[in-house]
Design an enzyme around this catalytic site. Structure first.
Site, mmCIF file in Angstrom:
data_model
loop_
_atom_site.group_PDB
_atom_site.id
_atom_site.type_symbol
_atom_site.label_atom_id
_atom_site.label_comp_id
_atom_site.label_asym_id
_atom_site.label_seq_id
_atom_site.Cartn_x
_atom_site.Cartn_y
_atom_site.Cartn_z
ATOM 1 N N LEU A 108 20.408 -40.812 26.179
ATOM 2 C CA LEU A 108 21.835 -41.094 26.330
ATOM 3 C C LEU A 108 22.085 -42.561 25.944
ATOM 4 O O LEU A 108 22.550 -43.373 26.754
ATOM 5 C CB LEU A 108 22.290 -40.830 27.763
ATOM 6 C CG LEU A 108 22.354 -39.366 28.192
ATOM 7 C CD1 LEU A 108 22.740 -39.257 29.667
ATOM 8 C CD2 LEU A 108 23.351 -38.590 27.330
ATOM 9 N N HIS A 109 21.765 -42.889 24.695
ATOM 10 C CA HIS A 109 21.791 -44.276 24.235
ATOM 11 C C HIS A 109 23.041 -45.021 24.695
ATOM 12 O O HIS A 109 22.966 -46.074 25.330
ATOM 13 C CB HIS A 109 21.739 -44.317 22.706
ATOM 14 C CG HIS A 109 20.600 -43.594 22.086
ATOM 15 N ND1 HIS A 109 19.311 -44.094 22.077
ATOM 16 C CD2 HIS A 109 20.543 -42.413 21.429
ATOM 17 C CE1 HIS A 109 18.511 -43.250 21.446
ATOM 18 N NE2 HIS A 109 19.241 -42.225 21.045
ATOM 19 N N ASP A 110 24.204 -44.487 24.317
ATOM 20 C CA ASP A 110 25.455 -45.216 24.521
ATOM 21 C C ASP A 110 25.834 -45.321 25.986
ATOM 22 O O ASP A 110 26.444 -46.313 26.413
ATOM 23 C CB ASP A 110 26.582 -44.549 23.729
ATOM 24 C CG ASP A 110 26.349 -44.617 22.234
ATOM 25 O OD1 ASP A 110 25.614 -45.527 21.792
ATOM 26 O OD2 ASP A 110 26.877 -43.767 21.507
ATOM 27 N N TYR A 159 16.285 -34.000 20.236
ATOM 28 C CA TYR A 159 15.460 -34.905 21.025
ATOM 29 C C TYR A 159 14.201 -34.234 21.569
ATOM 30 O O TYR A 159 13.236 -34.936 21.908
ATOM 31 C CB TYR A 159 16.294 -35.578 22.119
ATOM 32 C CG TYR A 159 17.003 -36.775 21.539
ATOM 33 C CD1 TYR A 159 16.312 -37.938 21.244
ATOM 34 C CD2 TYR A 159 18.350 -36.713 21.193
ATOM 35 C CE1 TYR A 159 16.930 -39.027 20.652
ATOM 36 C CE2 TYR A 159 18.979 -37.793 20.596
ATOM 37 C CZ TYR A 159 18.253 -38.944 20.333
ATOM 38 O OH TYR A 159 18.860 -40.019 19.732
#
Length: 323
Positions: free
Chosen positions: A241-243, A230
Site C-alpha cells: 500500500l505504497h501511497d 504483488y
C-alpha cells in the site's frame, strides 16, 4: 489541531486506500485532491479520485485535474498491468458515482488557491508523478512558503519497479522529481518503495478490513488485479500500500523514521533514468568531495517504521475509528 492536507494523486488502487485514509481521519482537514496522469490516464485518475471521495461521503472536498503528461518527454508506460485498465482492478464501476463535479480550474490553480487561503501552512501528500508540484513551484514561487512539507511517495534506494533502477512515480517524470527533490524550495519527505514493500499488508489484513464496514469492503473489492501482481512481486499473498504509507506519515509526522540526506534524480535517457541517488555518506565524508561552500539541499528519506503499528494505524483509520 487537524493537519491541513492536500493530496496530489493518480488513482491507482493504493492511491484509493490513501485518499480514503485521509478522508476518514478526523484529525485531518482535507482541503482538496488534485490529480495527475500516472497509473492510468488523467480522465480515469480524476474520476477515480472523485469516486473514492463519494465512497467516503466527502462531497465537500474539491477535486481538480492537472497534468496529463510529463514536463518534457512522453510517459514511458502506464501501470495498467498492476492496477487494471481503469486503475482500480477493472472495478471502478463498483464505487458510487461522484455527486460533485470536478473544479473548473486546473490542479495547479487549485493548489495555489488552497495554499493562499489557508491560515496555516499546508502539507501536500504527493503520491503520483510530481508534475503538478513542480509546475506549482515554477508558476507560483510564493507558494513554497505556504507549504509545511511535501510527503512524496517515490524513489528507490535499491532496485526499482518500472525499471531495474527506477520507481514508477519518479520514472514517470524525472525532470519534475528533480525540481521538487533537489531544488531546496520546500521541506520534503521521500517515502521510497524499499520501505513501502516492507509495509505490505497480507490477504488476511485485507479480509479483516473488509469485515469492518462498507468502506473497507469496497476498498477490498478493488484489489484483485493489484493483489495478483504483488503475489508475483513479493512472493507471498500480500500487497504493498505504497501511497497509504506516505499519507500515514503526512497525517502523523514521525510515524516513519527518516534520515536527512541529499537526493539526486537521474534525468538522462539511459538505463538509469528516473533513479533516485540517495547520498548516505557521513556529512564529513561528503564535505571532502564537494566544492567549498557547496551546500546541497537534503531530503528526509524514510528508512524504517514500526511495521505492526503502521498496519494497525491503517486498519483503524480505514475502518473509520476516531483518532
Amino acid at each position: 489541531m487537524p493537519t491541513k492536507l492536500v493530496i496530489d494523486t493518480d488513482p491507482g488502487v493504493d492511491d484509493a486506500f490513501a485518499i480514503a485514509l485521509a478522508a476518514l481521519s478526523d484529525d485531518v482537514e482535507l482541503l482538496g485532491v488534485t490529480t495527475v496522469f500516472g497509473n492510468v490516464g488523467l480522465p480515469a485518475t480524476t474520476h477515480n479520485a472523485r469516486r473514492v471521495l463519494a465512497l467516503c461521503e466527502r462531497d465537500d472536498v474539491p477535486v481538480a485535474a492537472g497534468a496529463a503528461r510529463p514536463l518534457v518527454h512522453p510517459q514511458w508506460r502506464q501501470a495498467r498491468p498492476v492496477h487494471g485498465d481503469d486503475g482500480l482492478s477493472g472495478r471502478a464501476h463498483l464505487l458510487p458515482e461522484p455527486r460533485r463535479d470536478d473544479e473548473d480550474i486546473d490542479a495547479v490553480s487549485l493548489l495555489a488557491r488552497l495554499l493562499a487561503e489557508s491560515r496555516e501552512p499546508v502539507t501536500i501528500a504527493a503520491i503520483g508523478p510530481l508534475t503538478n508540484i513542480a509546475t506549482l513551484l515554477a508558476a507560483h514561487p510564493g507558494a513554497a512558503e505556504r507549504i509545511a512539507r511535501v510527503v512524496v511517495m517515490g524513489g528507490a534506494l535499491g532496485h526499482g519497479n518500472s525499471t531495474a533502477a527506477a520507481e514508477f512515480n519518479i520514472f514517470s517524470d524525472p525532470e519534475a522529481a528533480h525540481r521538487v527533490l533537489t531544488g531546496g524550495e520546500i521541506s520534503c519527505v521521500l517515502v521510497p518503495m524499499d520501505l513501502t514493500y516492507r509495509c505490505a499488508v497480507s490477504a488476511d489484513w485485507l479480509a479483516t478490513l473488509g469485515a469492518r464496514g462498507p468502506v473497507g469492503a469496497a476498498l477490498e473489492a478493488l484489489t484483485p488485479a493489484y493483489l495478483a501482481h504483488y503475489r508475483k512481486a513479493l512472493g507471498r499473498n500480500a500487497m504493498a500500500l505504497h501511497d497509504a504509507v506516505a499519507v500515514a506519515e503526512a497525517i502523523s509526522p514521525g510515524m516513519l523514521r527518516t534520515e536527512s540526506v541529499p537526493v539526486s534524480v537521474e534525468t538522462s535517457l539511459g538505463p538509469a533514468r528516473g533513479a533516485t541517488v540517495v547520498d548516505r555518506r557521513r556529512p564529513q565524508v561528503r564535505a571532502e568531495t564537494e566544492e567549498p561552500g557547496q551546500d546541497r539541499p537534503t531530503v528526509a528519506v524514510a528508512m524504517d517504521t514500526d511495521l505492526d503499528e503502521l498496519r494497525a494505524f491503517l486498519l483503524r483509520r480505514l475502518a473509520g475509528q476516531p483518532a
